[in-house]
Scaffold this motif. Structure first.
Motif, mmCIF file in Angstrom:
data_model
loop_
_atom_site.group_PDB
_atom_site.id
_atom_site.type_symbol
_atom_site.label_atom_id
_atom_site.label_comp_id
_atom_site.label_asym_id
_atom_site.label_seq_id
_atom_site.Cartn_x
_atom_site.Cartn_y
_atom_site.Cartn_z
ATOM 1 N N ILE A 74 -15.189 16.158 -2.893
ATOM 2 C CA ILE A 74 -15.766 16.652 -4.152
ATOM 3 C C ILE A 74 -14.674 17.247 -5.043
ATOM 4 O O ILE A 74 -14.673 17.063 -6.266
ATOM 5 C CB ILE A 74 -16.865 17.689 -3.860
ATOM 6 C CG1 ILE A 74 -18.020 17.041 -3.097
ATOM 7 C CG2 ILE A 74 -17.372 18.322 -5.150
ATOM 8 C CD1 ILE A 74 -19.093 18.018 -2.658
ATOM 9 N N LYS A 75 -13.732 17.934 -4.431
ATOM 10 C CA LYS A 75 -12.655 18.549 -5.207
ATOM 11 C C LYS A 75 -11.802 17.498 -5.905
ATOM 12 O O LYS A 75 -11.367 17.689 -7.050
ATOM 13 C CB LYS A 75 -11.786 19.409 -4.284
ATOM 14 C CG LYS A 75 -10.766 20.267 -5.010
ATOM 15 C CD LYS A 75 -10.039 21.188 -4.042
ATOM 16 C CE LYS A 75 -9.052 22.087 -4.778
ATOM 17 N NZ LYS A 75 -8.357 23.005 -3.830
ATOM 18 N N ASN A 91 -25.489 16.380 -10.295
ATOM 19 C CA ASN A 91 -24.163 16.887 -10.643
ATOM 20 C C ASN A 91 -23.073 16.225 -9.805
ATOM 21 O O ASN A 91 -21.920 16.128 -10.233
ATOM 22 C CB ASN A 91 -24.104 18.401 -10.442
ATOM 23 C CG ASN A 91 -25.093 19.134 -11.325
ATOM 24 O OD1 ASN A 91 -26.267 19.223 -10.983
ATOM 25 N ND2 ASN A 91 -24.638 19.655 -12.451
ATOM 26 N N ILE A 92 -23.445 15.822 -8.609
ATOM 27 C CA ILE A 92 -22.516 15.131 -7.711
ATOM 28 C C ILE A 92 -23.158 13.814 -7.308
ATOM 29 O O ILE A 92 -24.342 13.766 -6.949
ATOM 30 C CB ILE A 92 -22.204 15.977 -6.461
ATOM 31 C CG1 ILE A 92 -21.561 17.312 -6.857
ATOM 32 C CG2 ILE A 92 -21.274 15.223 -5.509
ATOM 33 C CD1 ILE A 92 -21.331 18.256 -5.691
ATOM 34 N N SER A 93 -22.379 12.764 -7.347
ATOM 35 C CA SER A 93 -22.896 11.436 -6.998
ATOM 36 C C SER A 93 -23.004 11.293 -5.479
ATOM 37 O O SER A 93 -22.089 11.685 -4.740
ATOM 38 C CB SER A 93 -21.980 10.352 -7.562
ATOM 39 O OG SER A 93 -22.393 9.078 -7.113
ATOM 40 N N LEU A 115 -18.507 24.447 -10.181
ATOM 41 C CA LEU A 115 -19.430 24.297 -9.053
ATOM 42 C C LEU A 115 -19.439 25.530 -8.153
ATOM 43 O O LEU A 115 -20.403 25.764 -7.420
ATOM 44 C CB LEU A 115 -19.049 23.061 -8.227
ATOM 45 C CG LEU A 115 -19.125 21.714 -8.956
ATOM 46 C CD1 LEU A 115 -18.661 20.590 -8.035
ATOM 47 C CD2 LEU A 115 -20.540 21.442 -9.458
ATOM 48 N N LYS A 126 -14.300 15.628 -8.610
ATOM 49 C CA LYS A 126 -14.718 16.486 -9.732
ATOM 50 C C LYS A 126 -13.589 17.453 -10.089
ATOM 51 O O LYS A 126 -13.778 18.674 -10.115
ATOM 52 C CB LYS A 126 -15.981 17.263 -9.348
ATOM 53 C CG LYS A 126 -17.192 16.399 -9.081
ATOM 54 C CD LYS A 126 -17.784 15.873 -10.373
ATOM 55 C CE LYS A 126 -19.073 15.129 -10.129
ATOM 56 N NZ LYS A 126 -19.677 14.648 -11.390
ATOM 57 N N ARG A 127 -12.441 16.913 -10.346
ATOM 58 C CA ARG A 127 -11.259 17.747 -10.532
ATOM 59 C C ARG A 127 -11.428 18.739 -11.685
ATOM 60 O O ARG A 127 -11.097 19.917 -11.558
ATOM 61 C CB ARG A 127 -10.051 16.848 -10.778
ATOM 62 C CG ARG A 127 -8.721 17.560 -10.740
ATOM 63 C CD ARG A 127 -7.587 16.559 -10.718
ATOM 64 N NE ARG A 127 -7.685 15.671 -9.560
ATOM 65 C CZ ARG A 127 -6.886 14.622 -9.367
ATOM 66 N NH1 ARG A 127 -5.965 14.316 -10.265
ATOM 67 N NH2 ARG A 127 -7.027 13.869 -8.295
ATOM 68 N N GLU A 128 -11.971 18.294 -12.801
ATOM 69 C CA GLU A 128 -12.115 19.173 -13.963
ATOM 70 C C GLU A 128 -13.355 20.049 -13.858
ATOM 71 O O GLU A 128 -13.356 21.191 -14.318
ATOM 72 C CB GLU A 128 -12.166 18.331 -15.239
ATOM 73 C CG GLU A 128 -10.879 17.553 -15.510
ATOM 74 C CD GLU A 128 -10.963 16.748 -16.793
ATOM 75 O OE1 GLU A 128 -12.047 16.765 -17.423
ATOM 76 O OE2 GLU A 128 -9.956 16.110 -17.165
ATOM 77 N N GLU A 129 -14.409 19.521 -13.276
ATOM 78 C CA GLU A 129 -15.668 20.268 -13.200
ATOM 79 C C GLU A 129 -15.776 21.104 -11.924
ATOM 80 O O GLU A 129 -16.730 21.869 -11.771
ATOM 81 C CB GLU A 129 -16.847 19.287 -13.250
ATOM 82 C CG GLU A 129 -16.847 18.409 -14.490
ATOM 83 C CD GLU A 129 -17.911 17.334 -14.407
ATOM 84 O OE1 GLU A 129 -18.713 17.374 -13.446
ATOM 85 O OE2 GLU A 129 -17.940 16.456 -15.286
ATOM 86 N N PHE A 130 -14.821 20.957 -11.031
ATOM 87 C CA PHE A 130 -14.940 21.603 -9.719
ATOM 88 C C PHE A 130 -15.028 23.130 -9.801
ATOM 89 O O PHE A 130 -15.851 23.735 -9.101
ATOM 90 C CB PHE A 130 -13.764 21.191 -8.828
ATOM 91 C CG PHE A 130 -13.870 21.720 -7.427
ATOM 92 C CD1 PHE A 130 -14.717 21.122 -6.500
ATOM 93 C CD2 PHE A 130 -13.137 22.831 -7.033
ATOM 94 C CE1 PHE A 130 -14.827 21.623 -5.210
ATOM 95 C CE2 PHE A 130 -13.238 23.330 -5.751
ATOM 96 C CZ PHE A 130 -14.083 22.727 -4.833
#
Length: 317
Positions: A118-119, A91-93, A129, A122-126
């Motif tokens: 990460i924020k 989910n996170i690189s 999480l 992953k702006r849209e998916e954050f």
């Protein structure tokens, strides 16, 4: 500093700490000797109360700070595990994680750095999480007062102390002693005028008063008891104190007369009290209390009363 509620609660705390407004001080003072130096007592008691309050403040903030750090470390640990799981699941690189970050021994600064990266990445998916920022300042800014301070915040902090059962026993013994010592003044303020006015036995009056107080106190141990505690704390133990103290100062300064009261003190102590008391009793104190009362009433009218309710649909940790 500009909030009326803060000043109202401060005035209430002064009344509670010094025993003003409910007759305890007047009842105890009736046992003084005729030549007692009440001016010295009036200076000594507030000074002792002040230094005791400062000491208590240091202890409270130290414990709350300790608790905040413990909770923050737990938050960082739990969220670090979640990040590690997201990395393994893809989910996170792994490429966005700095090479100097060691998840097995991550610091608060390191976690916040990873959190911000990460924020941004992953702006849209954050939001999905469900990661927490874990700032100790956020934990310190949480409003903890009243029953929650004594029975939630302190007990949770003591759970992490060395020899926590020992400190827990000492803490709750202190709470019991504080409650008992407070009730001595309250009960004395009730039974002394009753005994002096109606010539009843003091033991009987004490038993009846304690039994009646016990019966009234049963409403606080119901399932809805926390609401009654909040209601009494906000409306029965704050505004009435202000009103009672205002009437007391008016009775002494304007009905009985400040000059006559000063002469009584001169006859009692053998010397004249400080002149500043005259201006405090007659002008400054009534003006300050009346202003505080008016501002409080206006604020209560403009802000309708409310309460916190349990949300059964919300998931609590």
């Amino acid at each position: 500093m500009l909030a009326p509620q803060a000043w109202r609660e401060a005035a209430t705390q002064v009344c509670l700490a010094l025993g003003l407004g409910f007759g305890g001080v007047i009842a105890f003072s009736s046992y003084n000797k005729e030549d007692n130096n009440c001016q010295f007592d009036a200076m000594l008691v507030p000074l002792i109360n002040f230094f005791t309050s400062v000491l208590a403040t240091l202890v409270v903030f130290a414990v709350l700070g300790f608790k905040a750090n413990i909770v923050n470390e737990r938050c960082i640990g739990e969220n670090t595990k979640m990040i590690d799981i997201f990395l393994k699941m893809g989910n996170i690189s792994q490429a966005i994680i700095p090479s100097h970050i060691n998840f097995s021994a991550i610091t608060a600064e390191g976690y916040h750095e990873v959190y911000d990266i990460i924020k941004r990445a992953k702006r849209e998916e954050f939001p999905a999480l469900n990661l927490q920022s874990c700032y100790v300042e956020d934990e310190l800014n949480k409003e903890v007062q009243g029953v929650g301070l004594a029975f939630i915040a302190f007990t949770e902090a003591m759970d992490h102390f060395p020899l926590s059962p020992f400190w827990s026993v000492l803490f709750f013994l202190m709470v019991i002693n504080i409650g008992l010592s407070s009730m001595f003044g309250v009960i004395e303020g009730i039974i002394t005028p009753v005994v002096d006015s109606y010539k009843v036995r003091k033991e009987l009056a004490t038993v009846l008063c304690c039994f009646l107080s016990f019966c009234i106190g049963l409403i606080f141990v119901q399932r809805s008891g926390s609401y009654f505690v909040a209601m009494f704390d906000d409306y029965s133990a704050t505004l009435p104190f202000l009103i009672v103290v205002i009437f007391e100062i008016i009775a002494v300064s304007f009905v009985y007369g400040t000059d006559k009261f000063m002469e009584d003190l001169r006859d009692m102590m053998g010397f004249a009290p400080y002149r500043c008391y005259y201006y405090l009793w007659k002008y400054i104190t009534p003006l300050v209390l009346l202003s505080l009362l008016i501002v409080t009433l206006v604020n209560m009218i403009l802000s309708p009363p409310g309460y916190y309710a349990w949300n059964k649909d919300k998931k609590y940790p």
